[in-house]
Design a protein around this motif. Structure first.
Motif, short mmCIF file in Angstrom:
data_model
loop_
_atom_site.label_atom_id
_atom_site.label_comp_id
_atom_site.label_asym_id
_atom_site.label_seq_id
_atom_site.Cartn_x
_atom_site.Cartn_y
_atom_site.Cartn_z
N ARG A 131 -11.02 35.52 -1.55
CA ARG A 131 -12.67 35.98 -0.49
C ARG A 131 -13.06 37.25 -0.47
O ARG A 131 -14.31 38.13 -0.08
N GLY A 143 -30.37 32.25 -1.60
CA GLY A 143 -28.98 31.84 -1.50
C GLY A 143 -27.94 30.62 -2.68
O GLY A 143 -27.14 31.19 -3.11
N TYR A 144 -29.06 29.87 -2.66
CA TYR A 144 -28.20 28.42 -3.48
C TYR A 144 -28.46 29.24 -4.99
O TYR A 144 -27.68 28.33 -5.86
N ALA A 151 -25.08 31.53 -6.12
CA ALA A 151 -24.13 30.12 -5.60
C ALA A 151 -24.06 29.90 -7.15
O ALA A 151 -22.63 29.28 -7.70
N ARG A 152 -25.50 29.08 -7.60
CA ARG A 152 -25.38 28.90 -8.69
C ARG A 152 -25.06 29.71 -10.04
O ARG A 152 -23.88 29.60 -11.28
N GLU A 190 -20.94 29.99 -10.32
CA GLU A 190 -20.99 29.16 -10.77
C GLU A 190 -20.65 29.36 -12.44
O GLU A 190 -19.61 29.39 -13.35
N HIS A 230 -15.75 28.45 -1.26
CA HIS A 230 -16.61 27.26 -0.48
C HIS A 230 -18.55 28.39 -0.60
O HIS A 230 -18.18 29.58 0.16
N GLU A 231 -18.96 26.97 -0.86
CA GLU A 231 -20.11 28.42 -1.27
C GLU A 231 -20.55 29.12 0.34
O GLU A 231 -21.38 29.63 0.57
N GLY A 232 -20.85 28.18 1.52
CA GLY A 232 -20.98 28.52 2.60
C GLY A 232 -20.41 29.53 2.99
O GLY A 232 -20.93 30.19 3.51
N THR A 233 -19.08 30.66 2.44
CA THR A 233 -18.97 31.96 3.04
C THR A 233 -19.86 32.29 2.04
O THR A 233 -20.17 33.98 2.35
N TYR A 237 -22.56 33.34 2.60
CA TYR A 237 -23.26 33.10 4.00
C TYR A 237 -23.63 34.44 4.82
O TYR A 237 -23.41 34.86 5.11
N PRO A 238 -22.11 34.48 5.28
CA PRO A 238 -21.48 35.30 6.26
C PRO A 238 -21.30 36.68 5.67
O PRO A 238 -21.35 37.64 6.11
N ARG A 281 -24.90 38.03 5.18
CA ARG A 281 -25.31 38.91 7.19
C ARG A 281 -24.68 40.06 7.04
O ARG A 281 -25.12 41.23 7.37
N GLN A 282 -23.14 40.55 6.11
CA GLN A 282 -22.62 41.90 6.24
C GLN A 282 -23.04 42.36 5.34
O GLN A 282 -23.44 44.00 5.57
#
Lengths: 143, 116
Positions: B7, B25-26, B29-30, B33, B43-46, B48-49, B52-53
């Motif tokens: 991570r 964002g999407y 991720a692609r 990948e 996980h793709e949701g990670t 976003y944090p 922001r950072q």
């Protein structure tokens, strides 16, 4: 059915974004929904049923509560240190008192004090609110 | 044996992707990948944090772009500071991997020349 699964996932995630102002929270949710919908559309395009596509998209995105919690932490603006605020508040009261002390205008010490505090009410209230909030946060963390 | 991405690598991956131009964002991720099947385990949701950072650190900047057909989307772009940071991270990785390679393949070195 599949839509309600997606809504449930988003609601679980949103519930973790308590630290964000409503407008920011809404922005995060719009963006995440767009991402998930794009994933769902991608899976459906590959010939998967809507229900299976939603399930796959959710799996791919990650654990709702964990992502929400991390996002909540990462999105928060750095807070003003509560005790720094209190210091400024006390300073404001003292400066007011000094000004009233050298003037004759509020003629009794009682009114000098009342006015000094009421002129600083805003910053005082902010300092108290910050201290209470940070106290609640630390207590929340330790439980 | 394959070393999976952790991570902690996500911010660097984001900087690497955005080096080629702004993306939402999407699409980030692609792109990740496409580069690495290993990254799929993240996980793709990670993202976003991490985004922001990075934005808080001034490495990237986001704007909501209105698109003529369809809703507005948030687009992320690398800042000058982000570009510099990415170059620094690549250099750090290269010197690290050179050191590891030297240890793993000692035969490449002539021991006689080490004592100087």
């Amino acid at each position: 059915m599949a839509q309600s699964q997606l809504d449930h996932y988003l609601a679980t995630l949103e519930a973790r974004l308590k630290g964000l102002p409503p407008a920011r929270r809404q922005e995060e949710m719009v963006e995440i929904r767009q991402h998930l919908e794009a994933l769902v559309a991608g899976h459906q395009g590959a010939g998967v049923s809507e229900e299976a596509a939603v399930a796959a998209a959710i799996r791919q995105f990650g654990h709702a509560e964990q992502i929400g919690q991390e996002l909540n932490k990462a999105s928060q603006l750095p807070r003003l240190r509560p005790f720094f605020l209190l210091l400024v508040a006390i300073l404001t009261v003292v400066v007011n008192l000094v000004i009233f002390a050298v003037n004759d205008n509020p003629d009794t010490w009682f009114t000098k004090f009342v006015l000094a505090f009421s002129f600083s009410a805003g910053i005082l209230a902010l300092a108290v609110a910050e201290i209470v909030q940070s106290y609640l946060r630390t207590r929340h963390k330790s439980t | 044996m394959s070393q999976s991405l952790s991570r902690g690598d996500v911010p660097t991956l984001i900087l690497a992707v955005l080096k080629h131009g702004p993306l939402h964002g999407y699409a980030i991720a692609r792109a990740i990948e496409e580069w690495s099947a290993d990254a799929l385990h993240l996980h793709e949701g990670t993202l976003y944090p991490a985004l922001r950072q990075l934005e808080k650190q001034g490495m990237i900047q986001s704007t909501w772009e209105v698109q003529e057909p369809g809703p507005a989307r948030r687009v992320y772009a690398l800042t000058e500071a982000g570009r510099t940071e990415f170059v620094k991270r690549v250099e750090a990785w290269e010197s690290y991997s050179t050191a590891i390679n030297a240890i793993l393949n000692p035969r490449r070195k002539r021991y006689g020349s080490v004592t100087a």
